[in-house]
Write a protein that holds these residues in place. Sequence first.
Motif, short mmCIF file in Angstrom:
data_model
loop_
_atom_site.label_atom_id
_atom_site.label_comp_id
_atom_site.label_asym_id
_atom_site.label_seq_id
_atom_site.Cartn_x
_atom_site.Cartn_y
_atom_site.Cartn_z
N GLN B 340 -2.45 57.69 32.54
CA GLN B 340 -2.19 58.09 34.39
C GLN B 340 -2.87 57.32 35.38
O GLN B 340 -2.88 56.68 36.31
N ALA B 341 -4.24 57.10 34.77
CA ALA B 341 -5.06 56.31 35.68
C ALA B 341 -5.04 55.24 35.34
O ALA B 341 -5.84 54.34 36.54
N ILE B 342 -4.60 54.29 34.65
CA ILE B 342 -3.88 52.76 34.74
C ILE B 342 -2.77 53.03 36.14
O ILE B 342 -2.06 52.71 36.24
N LYS B 343 -3.63 51.92 36.77
CA LYS B 343 -2.66 51.22 38.10
C LYS B 343 -1.31 51.23 38.39
O LYS B 343 -0.56 51.77 38.80
N SER B 344 -0.90 50.27 37.03
CA SER B 344 0.72 50.45 36.69
C SER B 344 1.89 51.62 36.66
O SER B 344 2.65 52.10 37.14
N VAL B 345 0.90 52.26 35.56
CA VAL B 345 1.64 54.14 35.44
C VAL B 345 1.49 54.72 36.55
O VAL B 345 2.13 55.81 37.22
N ASN B 346 0.28 54.91 37.20
CA ASN B 346 -0.28 55.42 38.84
C ASN B 346 0.97 56.05 39.78
O ASN B 346 1.52 56.23 40.21
#
Lengths: 221, 488, 295
Positions: B340-346
């Motif tokens: 969830q901390a990956i920018k696109s996922v966030n």
Amino acid sequence: MFHWLEKNPFFFSVGVFVVIAFAGLVEILPNFAEASRPVVGLKPYTVLELAGKEVYKKDACIACHSQLIRPFKSETDRYGQVSLSGEYAYDRPFLWGSKRTGPDLHRVGNYRTTDWHENHMWDPKSVVPQSIMPAYKHMFTNIADIETAYAEAVTVKNVFATPYGDEFKGTRAAWEAHKPKVLADAKLITADMKNKDVKDAVEAGNIPEIVALIAYMNRLK
Amino acid sequence: MQSNAALEYDYSVAKLFTYTTILFGFLGMLIGTLIAAQMAFPELNYMLGEYGTFSRLRPVHTNTVVFGFTLSGVFATFYYVGQRVLKVSMAESKFLMFMGKFHFWLYFVGALLATVSLLLGYSQSKEYAQYEWPIDIVIVLIWVSWGVSLFGLIGIRREKTLYISMWYYIATFLGIAMLYLFNNMSVPTYFATEGLGNIMHSVSMYSGTNDALVQWWYGHNAVAFGFTVPIVAMVYYFLPKESGQAIYSYKLSLLSFWGLMFVYLWAGSHHLLYSTVPDWMQTMGSVFSIVLILPSWGSAINMLLTMKGEWNQLTENPLIKFMVLASTFYMLSTLEGPIQAIKSVNAIAHFTDWIPGHVHDGVLGWVVFMIMAALFHMAPRMFKREIYSKSLIEKQFWLQTTAVVLYFTSMWIAGITQGMMWRAVDEYGNLMYSFIDTVAVLQPYYAIRALSGVLYLTGFLMFAYNMIKTMTASRELTQEPQFRSPMA
Amino acid sequence: MNALMIKGLIFAAVLIGATVAVVSSMNIDLSDPINMITMIGAVAIAGLSVGVSIKYINQMKTDTATGELVDHNWDGIGEYKNELPSGWAFSFLGTLIWAIWYMLAGYPVNAFSQIGQYNEEVLAHQEKFEAKHKNADAATLQQMGESIFLVQCAPCHGETGDGLSGKAQDFATRESKEQILDVIANGSNQLKYPMGAMPGGMASGADAEAIADYIVGGMKGEAPASYGVCAGCHGADGAGNGGTAPNIADYDDVLVHNVLENGKKGVIGIMPSFKGRFTPVQEKALTTYLHSLEN
Ligand code: HEM
Ligand code: HEM
Ligand SMILES: [Ca+2]
Ligand SMILES: [Ca+2]
Ligand SMILES: [Cu+2]
């Protein structure tokens, strides 16, 4: 070395502390002076708006609402222009939130109005039938604490050099002198409201929480 | 190897904190279940007047489970584990006995005041740091008293080498102390003026983006040092102790510990992705979150490997089951968080129910499971009675496991759906859904989550009942069990 | 693979399947890069958590604990001197190297700009949609208008445009009698028409009533004599003299544009300004849609 540390609690603790304190220094400090600079033309909150912000905090609207428009087209279409750092310079605390059970409110003053808030806060379902937001009827009778809001304005002026006028002093006399101004602001809001009891209360010199809250909502632009 | 031949450990403080763990656990989860139900059925907002709305109760829920339940559990286990791995009894020092009891009573009174203050609406509106300044001061005093107990006990220890659990308790103490102080810095307005307004009110020392940075440096690491580090302390003691197995690898514990300490603190800005915080900080937060998977998984893997070859214990001993499942939920949340901390996922996950989903597979599956298993293990030793009912623990285990799975799967689907609906555009390039559309579709998932709350709470009540019966009505033991906890 | 692993992976697959099914039922475009990365992330979470934890749990069944114990124990707890599990150790080392590479060389921390990315997103969007719908036909405009209306206007005007029992304009009719009487009595000066302000008090009493009835009735049949004073500005047909004053018979492009631009405060309440938030095509779409609501 580690075995040695495990036998020396003092140095062990110092070691842990150094390791955990390190990141904060690198990540937080460099930006500190810069990030709190206000955008051009930003005005500090009026006392009525501060009192409204206090209502927002007291009833923890942050539980459901964010105040941060992220740089995506879908967000700027829905809520308006991307949020900028300098717009928050007078926000103590920041109120970005971390959960959008309800919509973002950072620019709600642009697309909702006093009378709408009046209807909505009294009974959200009357305007948005599927809403799950609670009604906040108690705000129509609870009186806002404008003295504390004034104290906050004076505090941030003195401690953090927030640009409030010279008349903002920490004395009771200065507060009594400022109070009529707050009431006048409140009357501008109630002029667009329908609730008779709220209007009467303001006429009598008491500002219900809803009036302060709406002043704050309208300010969010 | 005899373990405690001569020493009689004094558990009076551990017992007191055990009671509050149960009490605050029940209250916190009751409110959690209520607010979950309010999101599905908003009419439930009006049962307690202005004090009963979702928004007033949500911070009461989070603070009661964090500072009430979890901290009580941390203290209870510390006052138990600390003596045993340091090989000293609190009874050996009148001063430490006094500090321990002082710590407890200050904590208890502070917790009650804190809860009342939140219900009345005194709030700094910073997550997990809502309490106003007078309560903050009480919390600092509570922390200092714990520090005195902690280092006092270490000071008079017989066992010279600190066991792994102690590393983690010490880190908990230092981490929270540093974070809490900085994040709660504020100026009381009453004293900055001639006594104008409410004495409880204060303004944050930091503003806007800076305040956000400090808050999430705190908030992320409050999770680290509240929901992770002290719980790891527990699992390192109670799992090997209950199973009688030696820790799989000292080296792995060492690297996981120092790795966790170093990496955790960098990741806080993953709560501020796409905000007005500078891009480079956001990138660092994302990158370190990915690195964080390994030191987190290190402890979990160490625990699972400690149970190598012990399948029969897993099937026969429900406490082992709780701890093994807790370790796997820990793995789940420490993989889910980084992703969830990956920018696109966030971009999708942030602000949605997927985050509370992530939170609760951590807290319900890891924190609560571990604390309950720890208290079950401690009970026969502290109260000198066997655990009242094994079959009740078995039932509770399955009920609560079902509940956690329902919670995180429903919020997972709800969050991903909502996040994608917010972004969706129609064939003309205009937003496809109004905001309320994205709320209305979630109703069934909110209802499932409310159901999961009821199940989980029921399980917790079974735990509480079992514990109370163990304390009062169970068969007495003549000798302290060495490893496996006796249960009827 | 053993039974436990299979069960676990089935659980993960069901969760992912359900997610995809629910999302697809909401017409989400999973080929959108952000949506796709998110789904890949979800698969990774479910698959890896289940797979890795069950791998270790299986060792509880099949393996046995061995190793050399340290010559020390704590409250009866021993520790093995076992080496690091190699998978773990290499992954840790790998992520560390990756992190350093990422921040210094791959995507240097100072090289990314989220605002730049945003500008690109807006540009790409405009290229895709603006040109395509520049000359949209009426049916397209109406659908487009409806979708904008439901997102931006429905919170006040209601999903059907009925004004939520008097809380905002009801689009079934142009204006209500009450609104017209109010404007006649008080005038109006907020919509920025070329003609400027409308003075109040040009008619009153029965005259005003007659005018209002006539306008609300759709301006059919004989106009009352007193309407003459209005016709000077609004035209005999009420259409507003080619956009110099408001069309009071019907919603038209100019009126909707002026209301969106300036907002409007009247007897019902206050409508906020939407200045700068819509493109010309979107405004036209809204007008078309409002038309379709009239009866
Ligand atoms: C019966 C069990 C529980 C239920 C039904 C429950 C329910 C909830 C609900 C409905 C929320 C608000 C989510 C939202 O605003 O969308 C929440 C938030 C939260 N709960 Fe629980 N909860 C439970 C137990 C716990 C426990 C035991 C803990 C900690 C030990 C915990 C920690 C939290 C935290 C930290 C949040 C804030 C999450 C965030 O802000 O993202 N909960 N809970
Ligand atoms: C490797 C470890 C972890 C990482 C990298 C991580 C990452 C994250 C991320 C990215 C968020 C969402 C931020 C947002 O978009 O709003 C989050 C939220 C949260 N996580 Fe984790 N997580 C980890 C482990 C855990 C564990 C083990 C727990 C609890 C037992 C936990 C509890 C929470 C809580 C309470 C929040 C909600 C914070 C809020 O109120 O917004 N996390 N985490
Ligand atoms: Ca949160
Ligand atoms: Ca505080
Ligand atoms: Cu975090």
